[in-house]
Design an enzyme around this catalytic site. Structure first.
Site, PDB file in Angstrom:
ATOM      1  N   GLY A  38      71.541  35.478 -23.808  1.00 34.89           N
ATOM      2  CA  GLY A  38      70.383  34.671 -23.459  1.00 34.89           C
ATOM      3  C   GLY A  38      70.602  33.891 -22.179  1.00 34.89           C
ATOM      4  O   GLY A  38      71.519  33.075 -22.098  1.00 34.89           O
TER       5      GLY A  38
ATOM      6  N   PHE B 215      67.640  28.207 -20.670  1.00 37.36           N
ATOM      7  CA  PHE B 215      68.214  26.914 -20.304  1.00 37.36           C
ATOM      8  C   PHE B 215      69.578  26.694 -20.952  1.00 37.36           C
ATOM      9  O   PHE B 215      70.520  26.238 -20.301  1.00 37.36           O
ATOM     10  CB  PHE B 215      67.254  25.794 -20.704  1.00 37.36           C
ATOM     11  CG  PHE B 215      66.002  25.745 -19.890  1.00 37.36           C
ATOM     12  CD1 PHE B 215      66.022  25.261 -18.595  1.00 37.36           C
ATOM     13  CD2 PHE B 215      64.793  26.181 -20.413  1.00 37.36           C
ATOM     14  CE1 PHE B 215      64.863  25.210 -17.826  1.00 37.36           C
ATOM     15  CE2 PHE B 215      63.636  26.141 -19.655  1.00 37.36           C
ATOM     16  CZ  PHE B 215      63.675  25.654 -18.360  1.00 37.36           C
ATOM     17  N   GLY B 216      69.711  27.005 -22.239  1.00 35.09           N
ATOM     18  CA  GLY B 216      70.966  26.793 -22.927  1.00 35.09           C
ATOM     19  C   GLY B 216      72.066  27.710 -22.437  1.00 35.09           C
ATOM     20  O   GLY B 216      73.193  27.272 -22.186  1.00 35.09           O
TER      21      GLY B 216
ATOM     22  N   VAL C 158      70.225  43.263 -27.487  1.00 35.16           N
ATOM     23  CA  VAL C 158      71.212  43.159 -28.566  1.00 35.16           C
ATOM     24  C   VAL C 158      70.587  43.645 -29.860  1.00 35.16           C
ATOM     25  O   VAL C 158      69.462  43.268 -30.204  1.00 35.16           O
ATOM     26  CB  VAL C 158      71.698  41.704 -28.716  1.00 35.16           C
ATOM     27  CG1 VAL C 158      72.613  41.569 -29.931  1.00 35.16           C
ATOM     28  CG2 VAL C 158      72.426  41.265 -27.457  1.00 35.16           C
TER      29      VAL C 158
ATOM     30  N   GLU D 158      47.965  21.554 -22.682  1.00 37.29           N
ATOM     31  CA  GLU D 158      48.057  21.924 -21.268  1.00 37.29           C
ATOM     32  C   GLU D 158      47.221  23.155 -20.961  1.00 37.29           C
ATOM     33  O   GLU D 158      46.564  23.230 -19.907  1.00 37.29           O
ATOM     34  CB  GLU D 158      49.528  22.119 -20.894  1.00 37.29           C
ATOM     35  CG  GLU D 158      50.294  20.798 -20.897  1.00 37.29           C
ATOM     36  CD  GLU D 158      51.788  20.949 -20.704  1.00 37.29           C
ATOM     37  OE1 GLU D 158      52.423  19.952 -20.333  1.00 37.29           O
ATOM     38  OE2 GLU D 158      52.327  22.060 -20.927  1.00 37.29           O
TER      39      GLU D 158
ATOM     40  N   ASP E 100      66.466  27.078 -29.139  1.00 43.06           N
ATOM     41  CA  ASP E 100      65.449  27.391 -30.146  1.00 43.06           C
ATOM     42  C   ASP E 100      65.968  28.321 -31.233  1.00 43.06           C
ATOM     43  O   ASP E 100      65.307  28.510 -32.251  1.00 43.06           O
ATOM     44  CB  ASP E 100      64.233  28.052 -29.477  1.00 43.06           C
ATOM     45  CG  ASP E 100      63.443  27.074 -28.627  1.00 43.06           C
ATOM     46  OD1 ASP E 100      63.620  25.859 -28.821  1.00 43.06           O
ATOM     47  OD2 ASP E 100      62.670  27.524 -27.772  1.00 43.06           O
TER      48      ASP E 100
ATOM     49  N   ALA F 213      63.464  22.236 -23.416  1.00 44.94           N
ATOM     50  CA  ALA F 213      64.488  22.623 -22.449  1.00 44.94           C
ATOM     51  C   ALA F 213      65.647  21.627 -22.348  1.00 44.94           C
ATOM     52  O   ALA F 213      66.815  22.041 -22.331  1.00 44.94           O
ATOM     53  CB  ALA F 213      63.844  22.825 -21.077  1.00 44.94           C
TER      54      ALA F 213
END
Length: 421
Positions: free
Chosen positions: A9, A12-13, A77, A169, A298, A314
């Protein structure tokens, strides 16, 4: 042989973990099914034709090009062999690890009604955003050619399901697009007659914000022309529209912002998960029974914020990625003590169209025009690279000063409106 770290992944992480391991005696394999890192907080602006895709996404290989310790793989994966410590890929290949970091994010969830997805797409990827943009713009194009009043009204009705930040938004951006940006571009229809309906099952929108900010956002959306329906869950979605409560509503564009579900990471490794598929991790973000596997963002659930679950945003993923990197470095120095993760909440932000926003930093609350400027500065700051910061800032300034959205492009799939029946 250097310690092998595999990170699945490039969100952000995952990227935070890569950055945190710089200068460490490890080899890193970064695997993602897409070749780009995406700035998801601004994804809705691609979906509503305010920004181009290239302004909020960057090729992963370019981001890590100076890191000789990082190998990037484009692949899907399919499983994890925890016994032999290997990640299994769709082409039959494997990637061996000593430490594994799962940061695979989440997708939208339909609460047991996956059959609604074709009619009510969510917003998590660039493909989602360009598909939503296509649906919105094609609906205006079809309305321009439609002669039947009922069918034209359905084409000019836009339903957003879910009153969290994404739903708010989206609703505000579509309202501005229809009521302010497009009226001069059509001859047979008045785009200001478009209905934007935001449906929220709870008692108020923006439930993660304080009640006063939620009330302000409610009023600001209504000023933009958004109809807000509270306390009624959607019971049906189909190609004709939605049913909420006992009320049918004909609409040709339905957007889903009501829930998320984690990736299949827990299934890959046979890990315990909650109802949304998020792995239940230990206090140090490791998978139960597997101290060599970290699960973050997440993909994971952990009560590390004053006894409450860490929010799926994030900043939380970035903090977890840095925590994992520090833990790996300490282990390599011989310190195997458990490092408990504690989330530091930096605040909630949501924009309501191009003139107002709400911000809750805890120590200070802001609303209105000033909050909108602060919201913009925060998001520009977290973009990657001076070029992208400048491009986004100029795009916003252009829209703000001229009312014109240059990203109103219908791309992918069928681009021509279906002839009226």
């Amino acid at each position: 042989m250097a310690h092998r770290v595999v990170i699945v992944g490039a969100g952000f992480g995952g990227l935070a973990a890569v950055q945190g391991l710089a200068g460490t005696d490890v080899t890193i394999t970064l695997i993602d099914q897409r070749n780009h890192h995406l700035f998801q907080p601004l994804l809705y602006q691609v979906g509503t034709a305010a920004l181009a895709t290239s302004e909020i996404a960057w090729p992963v290989r370019h981001l890590v090009r100076k890191r000789k310790d990082v190998t990037t793989l484009l692949g899907v994966v399919t499983g994890i062999d925890t016994q032999n410590r290997a990640v299994l890929l769709d082409d039959g290949g494997t990637s061996a690890y000593d430490t594994l970091v799962l940061a695979t994010g989440a997708r939208h969830a339909y609460f047991g009604h996956d059959e609604w997805e074709p009619y009510a797409p969510g917003l998590k990827t660039l493909e989602d955003a360009t598909s939503i943009r296509r649906r919105i713009l094609l609906s205006f194009e079809r309305a321009e050619r439609e002669t039947d009043p009922a069918r034209r009204a359905a084409l000019l009705t836009f339903v957003i399901v879910g009153g969290g930040p994404t739903g708010v938004e989206l609703a505000g951006a579509i309202a501005e697009l229809a009521h302010q940006n497009l009226p001069q571009e059509y001859r047979r229809i008045d785009t200001r007659m478009a209905r934007i309906v935001l449906i929220e099952a709870g008692p108020r929108i923006l439930p993660s914000f304080t009640e006063d900010l939620s009330a302000y956002a409610h009023t600001a959306l209504e000023r933009l022309g958004v109809e807000i329906q509270l306390g009624q869950a959607v019971r049906e979605c189909n190609d004709q529209g939605v049913v909420y409560g006992d009320r049918p509503l004909a609409a040709k564009v339905i957007l889903w912002a009501a829930g998320v579900r984690a990736s299949d990471a827990a299934v890959w490794a046979g890990l315990p998960a909650d109802g949304a598929g998020r792995t239940r991790v230990a206090p140090d973000l490791t998978a139960p029974g597997h101290p060599e596997i970290f699960v973050i963002g997440d993909t994971a659930t952990i009560n590390a914020w004053r006894g409450k679950p860490v929010p799926g945003i994030a900043p939380a993923a970035k903090q977890q990625g840095m925590h994992v990197a520090r833990t790996i470095k300490m282990r390599l120095r011989g310190n195997a003590a458990q490092r408990i993760f504690r989330y530091r909440h930096s605040g909630n932000l949501a924009t309501i169209g191009g003139r107002a926003a709400v911000i809750d930093f805890g120590w200070i609350k802001m609303r209105g025009w000033l909050a909108w400027w602060a919201w913009g500065l925060v998001h520009i700051y977290f973009l990657i690279g001076v070029r992208n910061r400048l491009a986004v800032a100029l795009s916003w300034l252009w829209i703000y000063s001229t009312g014109s959205r240059n990203a109103c492009l219908i791309t992918q799939g069928e681009q021509r409106p279906t002839p009226p029946q």
